[in-house]
Scaffold this motif. Structure first.
Motif, mmCIF file in Angstrom:
data_model
loop_
_atom_site.group_PDB
_atom_site.id
_atom_site.type_symbol
_atom_site.label_atom_id
_atom_site.label_comp_id
_atom_site.label_asym_id
_atom_site.label_seq_id
_atom_site.Cartn_x
_atom_site.Cartn_y
_atom_site.Cartn_z
ATOM 1 N N LEU A 125 0.859 -1.178 0.000
ATOM 2 C CA LEU A 125 0.000 0.000 0.000
ATOM 3 C C LEU A 125 0.896 1.229 0.000
ATOM 4 N N GLU A 126 0.958 1.883 -1.159
ATOM 5 C CA GLU A 126 1.819 3.061 -1.282
ATOM 6 C C GLU A 126 0.953 4.309 -1.277
ATOM 7 N N PHE A 127 1.247 5.225 -0.364
ATOM 8 C CA PHE A 127 0.452 6.442 -0.286
ATOM 9 C C PHE A 127 1.282 7.584 0.275
ATOM 10 N N VAL A 128 0.751 8.761 0.153
ATOM 11 C CA VAL A 128 1.404 10.052 0.431
ATOM 12 C C VAL A 128 2.514 10.291 -0.602
ATOM 13 N N SER A 129 3.701 9.695 -0.386
ATOM 14 C CA SER A 129 4.806 9.807 -1.360
ATOM 15 C C SER A 129 4.988 11.227 -1.872
ATOM 16 N N ALA A 159 -5.416 -9.305 5.586
ATOM 17 C CA ALA A 159 -4.320 -9.059 4.660
ATOM 18 C C ALA A 159 -3.028 -8.748 5.414
ATOM 19 N N GLU A 160 -1.918 -9.080 4.794
ATOM 20 C CA GLU A 160 -0.599 -8.701 5.316
ATOM 21 C C GLU A 160 -0.201 -7.429 4.579
ATOM 22 N N VAL A 161 -0.347 -6.292 5.235
ATOM 23 C CA VAL A 161 -0.202 -4.991 4.579
ATOM 24 C C VAL A 161 1.156 -4.371 4.903
ATOM 25 N N THR A 162 1.847 -3.923 3.858
ATOM 26 C CA THR A 162 3.077 -3.154 4.017
ATOM 27 C C THR A 162 2.806 -1.735 3.545
ATOM 28 N N ARG A 163 2.928 -0.786 4.475
ATOM 29 C CA ARG A 163 2.747 0.619 4.112
ATOM 30 C C ARG A 163 4.065 1.152 3.567
ATOM 31 N N GLU A 164 4.018 1.746 2.394
ATOM 32 C CA GLU A 164 5.255 2.154 1.732
ATOM 33 C C GLU A 164 5.167 3.608 1.269
ATOM 34 N N TYR A 165 6.255 4.321 1.460
ATOM 35 C CA TYR A 165 6.378 5.712 1.022
ATOM 36 C C TYR A 165 7.453 5.738 -0.062
ATOM 37 N N TYR A 166 7.077 6.204 -1.248
ATOM 38 C CA TYR A 166 8.017 6.294 -2.372
ATOM 39 C C TYR A 166 8.691 7.655 -2.306
ATOM 40 N N PHE A 167 9.948 7.637 -1.971
ATOM 41 C CA PHE A 167 10.715 8.856 -1.705
ATOM 42 C C PHE A 167 11.297 9.349 -3.022
ATOM 43 N N ASN A 168 10.677 10.400 -3.590
ATOM 44 C CA ASN A 168 11.100 10.922 -4.891
ATOM 45 C C ASN A 168 12.348 11.789 -4.742
ATOM 46 N N PHE A 253 10.929 3.885 0.469
ATOM 47 C CA PHE A 253 11.651 3.397 -0.711
ATOM 48 C C PHE A 253 12.188 4.587 -1.496
ATOM 49 N N HIS A 254 13.491 4.595 -1.744
ATOM 50 C CA HIS A 254 14.134 5.710 -2.435
ATOM 51 C C HIS A 254 14.138 5.488 -3.949
ATOM 52 N N GLU A 255 13.510 6.421 -4.661
ATOM 53 C CA GLU A 255 13.500 6.342 -6.123
ATOM 54 C C GLU A 255 14.919 6.290 -6.674
ATOM 55 N N ILE A 313 8.245 1.838 -13.924
ATOM 56 C CA ILE A 313 8.365 0.476 -14.469
ATOM 57 C C ILE A 313 9.232 -0.377 -13.550
ATOM 58 N N ALA A 314 10.391 0.157 -13.190
ATOM 59 C CA ALA A 314 11.306 -0.595 -12.327
ATOM 60 C C ALA A 314 10.713 -0.784 -10.935
ATOM 61 N N TYR A 315 9.958 0.200 -10.475
ATOM 62 C CA TYR A 315 9.384 0.135 -9.125
ATOM 63 C C TYR A 315 8.312 -0.949 -9.037
ATOM 64 N N LEU A 316 7.434 -1.034 -10.037
ATOM 65 C CA LEU A 316 6.420 -2.084 -10.024
ATOM 66 C C LEU A 316 7.078 -3.462 -10.099
ATOM 67 N N ARG A 317 8.075 -3.583 -10.951
ATOM 68 C CA ARG A 317 8.807 -4.861 -11.055
ATOM 69 C C ARG A 317 9.420 -5.222 -9.706
ATOM 70 N N ASN A 318 9.975 -4.220 -9.016
ATOM 71 C CA ASN A 318 10.592 -4.449 -7.710
ATOM 72 C C ASN A 318 9.558 -4.925 -6.696
ATOM 73 N N LYS A 319 8.371 -4.320 -6.708
ATOM 74 C CA LYS A 319 7.321 -4.721 -5.760
ATOM 75 C C LYS A 319 6.922 -6.177 -5.978
ATOM 76 N N ARG A 320 6.775 -6.552 -7.230
ATOM 77 C CA ARG A 320 6.370 -7.936 -7.517
ATOM 78 C C ARG A 320 7.490 -8.905 -7.131
#
Length: 554
Positions: A125-129, A159-168, A253-255, A313-320
């Motif tokens: 679950l990625e939000f704010v970012s 659900a097993e939820v991981t809260r994630e912040y994508y650090f741009n 997560f650092h972009e 693209i790379a970020y979605l691949r990384n999540k999977r």
């Protein structure tokens, strides 16, 4: 009897009726729907099972409903079953059967309302970012509240939820931030495309305090110093603000790591290998229209630099690759294009596009005296999380942001949310919890036990209409939580809590709970106190799912 148990009883009864008449039970739906009718005089619950199944069975819906009514009327816990309209079935429960809801709440306590709909599902679950170039604005604040609540709701459903912040921390916006800091440190005007607000001067001053010689360095070294220290300071402030708002993340997560590790290059090469990228006008394009997007997207620009989507693209691949079954992105109102774009990226990797969900949140406006509040002292051009919290407090801010669907723009009237009256929704709900806590304390002071084994309570004594309304409202909570998780709409819990608070206040006004004067406590006193304890528990559980406190005194 809970709504779920009643639904099971109706279906099992229907199976018995059809078998007895030699009819095919496959015509019945797998799950029977029972709902509270709009008009209480129609019964406690209603079902359209006969209307759903009659055509497949080749019988008249009212006739089928009549068979079901006759059979259900003899079932334990059913006080009456009546046919209505073209084939609806209205049901009334026996008082003791309704009391099973209260027993269930008292036994399960803090776990009441939780389910296993998403047991075993790993959710990212990625939000704010928000970009680390300034304080969190109101749009990001809305996601901080709603995203955190959604994480709690999904967790409540297993659900097993991981809260994630994508650090741009890569891209042009960081360059503008650095130029703004350097200008402020030199005492020069902020660049035209830079960031304004008092926070820029504060951060620039802190950079110089930590690195006194920063401005004397060669330009490239100077800028890198302001980048490293300044971005770190800004992000630390963002994290602190979020924590104080009650929102914490499992992963930041650092972009930039995607670019430095070669993950972007690897993802691009994989897409090239599968012919999902093509070269045109010197740039590499993703064939995203083949996967439902409205246009193909540039991934590598003609100058060889990656476009923003390359990181996505790379970020979605990384999540999977990290094992997430579902990747939920919560994005701002100007990101509608990301829905098709990210699903196209998933499909290009030969993945199921439905592993991606994109939720779009609309804008938030503050009103004071009926007029928009537009300016922040700290940020200069936007209203921030701190501005909202300073104005109405964390609880009211979270509740105000969560209680409306994110599909709609939201106006927050500061005059309403600062009142200590029933016009203020969060006060109304929290006051119900505090009032219940006070009632139970008073009972203890009178020497009346408030903790009684549920099996020793005669809930069949709860026959008043207001008692029935309250019990049925309590019984809806698990279904509300499940629906909120399934639809990704935590605002449904807030609206439910307001309905529950209303049902309790009406009950309290109509049904005296504690004895007066020298009156002795009776079995009815005990039953009503346990009903009150159950109501307090559900209010606390619901507020907990929203990340809002449940005060015992107000």
């Amino acid at each position: 009897m809970t709504p779920a148990a009643l639904a099971d009883l109706v279906r099992s009864t229907a199976v018995d009726v059809l078998v007895a008449r030699g009819l095919d039970t496959a015509a019945l739906p797998a799950t029977v729907t029972v709902e509270r009718p709009r008009h209480p005089e129609h019964g406690d619950y209603a079902t359209n099972l006969a209307l759903q199944s009659a055509k497949k069975l080749g019988v008249n819906p009212r006739e089928l409903a009549g068979w079901l009514a006759e059979a259900l009327s003899s079932r334990e816990g059913i006080a009456s079953a009546e046919v209505a309209g073209p084939g609806f079935l209205n049901l009334r429960l026996a008082a003791d059967a309704q009391g099973q809801v209260v027993r269930d709440i008292l036994v399960r306590g803090a776990d009441y309302g939780r389910g296993d709909r998403y047991a075993g599902l790993k959710v990212n679950l990625e939000f704010v970012s928000a970009n680390p170039t300034g304080p969190i604005h109101l749009g990001g604040t809305r996601w901080a509240a709603v995203g955190d609540a959604l994480g709690r709701v999904l967790t409540a459903e297993g659900a097993e939820v991981t809260r994630e912040y994508y650090f741009n921390d890569a891209g042009a916006q960081i360059d503008r931030f650095v130029r703004s800091l350097v200008a402020a440190a030199k005492g020069e005007p902020i660049p035209e495309d830079g960031y304004g607000g008092a926070y820029i001067a504060d951060i620039a001053a802190e950079v110089l305090r930590r690195e006194p010689n920063a401005l004397d360095l060669p330009a490239e070294q100077r800028d890198e110093t302001f980048r490293q220290v300044g971005v770190g300071l800004m992000f630390a402030q963002i994290k602190r603000s979020l924590h104080e708002f009650g929102t914490d993340f499992d992963i930041y997560f650092h972009e930039d790591s995607l670019h430095k590790s070669g993950a972007v290059e690897q993802a691009v090469e994989e897409l090239k290998k599968h012919n999902h990228l093509y070269l045109a006008d010197g740039a590499w394009w993703l064939r995203s229209t083949e996967f439902g997007d409205d246009k193909d997207r540039v991934v590598i620009k003609s100058d060889g630099s990656p476009a923003y989507i390359a990181g996505d693209i790379a970020y979605l691949r990384n999540k999977r690759e990290r094992g997430f079954d579902l990747c939920i992105y919560m994005l701002g109102a100007d990101h509608h294009g990301y829905i098709a774009r990210l699903k196209a990226v998933a499909a290009a990797f030969d993945d199921d596009p439905n592993v991606v969900e994109v939720l779009i949140g609309q804008m938030v406006n503050l009103l004071k005296d009926g007029k928009p509040v537009r300016m922040s002292k700290r940020a200069g051009t936007v209203v921030t999380m701190e501005d909202l919290v300073d104005a109405i407090g964390v609880d009211a801010a979270r509740y105000a942001l969560i209680r409306s669907s994110v599909d709609s723009a939201l106006d927050i009237d500061l005059d309403v949310w600062t009142r200590r009256t029933n016009d203020n929704p969060v006060f109304y709900v929290q006051y119900a919890h505090a009032r219940l806590s006070s009632l139970l304390r008073h009972a203890t002071d009178l020497g009346i036990p408030t903790e009684v084994a549920p099996e020793n309570v005669d809930f069949g004594l709860l026959t008043h209409d207001r008692e029935g309304d309250l019990i049925r409202t309590l019984g809806e909570f698990p279904r509300v939580v499940a629906g909120s998780a399934e639809l990704r709409e935590p605002h449904r819990i807030a609206r439910y809590l307001e309905e529950l608070a209303s049902a309790y206040h009406k009950f309290y006004d109509s049904c005296r709970v504690l004895p007066q004067g020298d009156e002795p406590a009776t079995p009815l006193t005990t039953a009503r106190l346990q009903l009150c304890a159950a109501a307090r528990q559900v209010l606390a559980n619901g507020l907990g799912l929203l990340g809002v406190s449940a005060p015992e005194r107000m």
